[in-house]
Motif scaffolding. Structure first.
Motif, short mmCIF file in Angstrom:
data_model
loop_
_atom_site.label_atom_id
_atom_site.label_comp_id
_atom_site.label_asym_id
_atom_site.label_seq_id
_atom_site.Cartn_x
_atom_site.Cartn_y
_atom_site.Cartn_z
N THR A 109 57.18 57.47 74.05
CA THR A 109 55.55 57.43 74.75
C THR A 109 54.68 57.18 73.71
O THR A 109 53.63 56.49 73.79
N SER A 129 50.17 51.81 86.08
CA SER A 129 49.84 52.92 85.27
C SER A 129 50.46 53.06 84.05
O SER A 129 51.36 52.08 83.71
N PHE A 130 50.39 54.02 83.01
CA PHE A 130 50.88 54.06 81.68
C PHE A 130 52.48 54.09 81.74
O PHE A 130 53.22 53.12 81.15
N THR A 131 52.94 54.71 82.67
CA THR A 131 54.40 54.84 83.00
C THR A 131 55.01 53.70 83.49
O THR A 131 56.14 53.21 82.82
N GLU A 132 54.50 53.00 84.40
CA GLU A 132 54.95 51.81 84.95
C GLU A 132 55.19 50.80 84.08
O GLU A 132 55.86 50.01 83.83
N ARG A 145 54.85 50.97 80.52
CA ARG A 145 55.71 51.44 79.49
C ARG A 145 57.13 51.12 79.88
O ARG A 145 58.06 50.49 79.18
N GLU A 146 57.59 51.39 81.06
CA GLU A 146 59.02 51.17 81.59
C GLU A 146 59.36 49.71 81.72
O GLU A 146 60.47 49.46 81.30
N ASN A 194 51.87 54.07 73.40
CA ASN A 194 50.58 54.56 73.49
C ASN A 194 49.95 53.85 72.17
O ASN A 194 48.66 53.33 72.49
N ARG A 200 61.03 53.20 75.30
CA ARG A 200 61.24 54.76 75.48
C ARG A 200 60.35 55.61 74.69
O ARG A 200 59.74 56.72 75.65
#
Length: 121
Positions: free
Chosen positions: A45, A32-35, A37-38, A49, A43
């Motif tokens: 977003t 996922s985007f969040t996974e 990015r982390e 993106n 930090r």
């Protein structure tokens, strides 16, 4: 076509983007985007993106399950993986079941032919 190739290679000239490709290569499936990015360690977003959108033009694809390497992204990782290339003895070619989406050849050794065409064309 030369401009397309130049644009695609310019996308790779950023450490966040290269780290994103490496994380996708190491993942067991789409992220996922969040996974993602982390894992990359960004930090902001909006900033992440921006970089992910650049990668999606040539090297990453978005699926229902998240983001994963596209064929050209896999080739970039294979080309940069000196240890795997030396072990395989084949210049870092993808596994045989990874048929080229352009020519359909299981043994396509072209890292960058029309794979670099932007996804919106």
């Amino acid at each position: 076509m030369a401009d397309d190739a130049t644009d695609a290679l310019e996308v790779l000239g950023n450490e966040i983007r290269m780290a994103t490709l490496r994380e996708l290569a190491e993942a067991d499936g789409p992220l996922s985007f969040t996974e993602l990015r982390e894992r990359v360690g960004v930090r902001d977003t909006g900033k992440f993106n921006y970089h992910l959108t650049k990668l999606c033009s040539y090297f990453v694809r978005e699926t229902d399950g998240g983001y994963e390497l596209g064929h050209a992204g896999s080739r970039v990782i294979a080309a940069g993986d000196v240890d795997a290339a030396a072990t395989a003895g084949d210049g870092g070619s993808p596994p045989p079941d990874d048929a080229c989406p352009v020519c359909g050849d299981d043994d396509c050794e072209k890292y960058f032919h029309v794979h670099l065409r932007p996804s919106w064309l």
